[in-house]
Design a protein around this motif. Structure first.
Motif, short mmCIF file in Angstrom:
data_model
loop_
_atom_site.label_atom_id
_atom_site.label_comp_id
_atom_site.label_asym_id
_atom_site.label_seq_id
_atom_site.Cartn_x
_atom_site.Cartn_y
_atom_site.Cartn_z
N PRO A 121 -6.33 6.01 -3.09
CA PRO A 121 -5.37 6.58 -4.05
C PRO A 121 -4.92 5.50 -5.04
N SER A 122 -4.50 5.94 -6.23
CA SER A 122 -4.09 4.99 -7.27
C SER A 122 -2.63 5.21 -7.63
N SER A 123 -2.02 4.18 -8.24
CA SER A 123 -0.66 4.28 -8.75
C SER A 123 -0.58 3.50 -10.05
N PRO A 124 0.41 3.79 -10.90
CA PRO A 124 0.52 3.11 -12.20
C PRO A 124 0.66 1.59 -12.08
N GLU A 125 1.15 1.09 -10.93
CA GLU A 125 1.37 -0.35 -10.77
C GLU A 125 0.09 -1.11 -10.45
N ASP A 126 -0.99 -0.40 -10.15
CA ASP A 126 -2.24 -1.07 -9.74
C ASP A 126 -2.79 -1.94 -10.87
N GLN A 129 -7.90 0.38 -11.86
CA GLN A 129 -8.17 1.59 -11.08
C GLN A 129 -8.93 1.21 -9.81
N SER A 148 -8.89 -1.42 -2.85
CA SER A 148 -7.68 -0.59 -2.74
C SER A 148 -6.46 -1.50 -2.84
N HIS A 150 -2.32 -2.26 -1.97
CA HIS A 150 -1.30 -2.05 -0.94
C HIS A 150 -0.10 -2.93 -1.25
N GLN A 336 -11.09 12.55 -2.75
CA GLN A 336 -9.74 11.98 -2.82
C GLN A 336 -9.01 12.18 -1.48
N SER A 339 -3.53 12.11 1.30
CA SER A 339 -2.26 11.36 1.26
C SER A 339 -2.57 9.88 1.46
N ARG A 340 -1.61 9.04 1.11
CA ARG A 340 -1.74 7.61 1.35
C ARG A 340 -1.91 7.32 2.84
#
Length: 355
Positions: A121-126, A129, A148, A150, A336, A339-340
């Motif tokens: 999974p991705s988040s804007p803070e990564d 990508q 990934s 964390h 995908q 969930s995390r």
């Protein structure tokens, strides 16, 4: 089966090879055909083991054999897997590793167990990508790694393995709280200068971990009353330290130039000399090394180098080696994680299988 491109061309596309196919018939019947080997489709079997897991079995493994025996099978495999002939490989150690891989992979005869892998999974803070990347691993050739994120760590998990580090193990770990300031391009060519910078950060990380462990021990001994809310970071001093580290991380990334010159130090070996000559930012990290059969594994210091959105590298300090990674741009459907937590559980499971 998705095969990486031929070593060391990490930017080339993945190769596709069918392993089995299912024919749906009338009255809910189906036939399975094994596609392995070079004699065309033949009788096979598929069994659903449990949720997210199934196995395949070939019922006519003689279709995988060649008239010229194992020698012809090995030469054919070498051309397909590596894009070269045995005469092209002069390095004795590389010949040994390639032969080990052939013996290991060919013994299964398409009788395999498959388990689902989720994409991270991705988040804007990564930093970039997350996803799957092709990477150079010296004489082992190209391998597939999942990147990934964390929190303040990034992990590179092997999806394909080799005789030293099996699939499922964490090949690299990047400490995003400890960016590295590379020396200027001339001093960067000096391996001893890069080594000095990395080992200083390694010592800093070691001290911070010791301080964190001491704070945790003090918290446990103090046993604060339930009515008195404890500081989430174990005291004012610890909280301030964490804030400073987080602030330093943000500052380092904010102030990092859009690109800076990059060159590998003298003496560092790279399978692919066509690596980018500029990079965005570098971080302290560790890489997993081991002997054959995953003996005596240890994490060793290194440098994570971010080139762009689709490429990064890792300098293995102890091995004086460089791995270049390039993003796999295949679109996988329904991959995908729900969930995390499901993704983290999958990572834990594939590592326990490898161990």
């Amino acid at each position: 089966m998705y095969l990486p491109p031929h070593d060391p061309h990490v930017d080339d596309p993945m190769r596709f090879k069918p392993l089995f196919r299912i024919h749906l018939m009338e009255r809910k019947c189906a036939t399975v055909e094994c596609m392995y080997g070079h004699k065309g489709p033949h009788n096979g079997h598929i069994q659903i083991v449990k949720k997210d897991e199934f196995s395949t079995k070939c019922n006519q493994t003689d279709h995988h054999r060649m008239s010229g025996g194992r020698q012809e099978e090995f030469r054919t495999w070498l051309r397909e897997e590596w894009g070269r002939t045995l005469e092209d490989i002069f390095h004795e150690h590389m010949q040994e590793l390639i032969l080990m891989k052939f013996i290991y992979t060919s013994q299964y005869d398409n009788c395999l167990t498959y388990r689902r892998i989720y994409l991270p999974p991705s988040s804007p803070e990564d930093l970039i990508q997350p996803g799957l990347f092709k990477g150079t691993y010296g004489s082992h050739g190209l391998e597939i790694v999942m990147l990934s994120f964390h929190g303040k760590k990034a992990k590179g998990t092997k999806i394909t393995g080799d005789p030293n580090i099996p699939a499922g193990q964490q090949t690299v770990e990047i400490d995003l709280a400890h960016p590295l300031q590379l020396p200027d391009i001339e001093n960067l060519r000096d391996f001893s200068e890069l080594s000095r910078i990395v080992l200083e950060v390694q010592e800093q990380v070691r001290r911070e971990e010791q301080e964190r462990e001491q704070r945790q021990e003090e918290e446990e001994r103090s046993q604060q009353p339930a009515s008195q809310p404890a500081s989430p970071l174990g005291g004012g001093e610890g909280a301030e330290g964490e804030e400073t580290a987080a602030g330093a991380e943000g500052t380092a990334q904010d102030k990092a130039p859009a690109s800076q010159p990059f060159v590998l130090p003298m003496g560092v070996i790279s399978r692919n000399e066509d690596y980018p000559r500029t990079c965005r930012i570098c971080f302290y990290g560790t890489g997993l090394i081991a002997g054959h059969g995953f003996t005596s594994p240890e994490r060793t210091p290194g440098v994570f180098v971010l080139f762009d959105d689709d490429r990064f590298g890792f300098i293995w300090l102890e091995l004086k080696s460089f791995s270049l990674y390039s993003r796999i741009k295949v679109s996988f459907q329904n991959a995908q994680a729900p969930s995390r937590e499901a993704f983290d559980e999958m990572l834990k499971n594939i590592q326990s299988l490898a161990t």
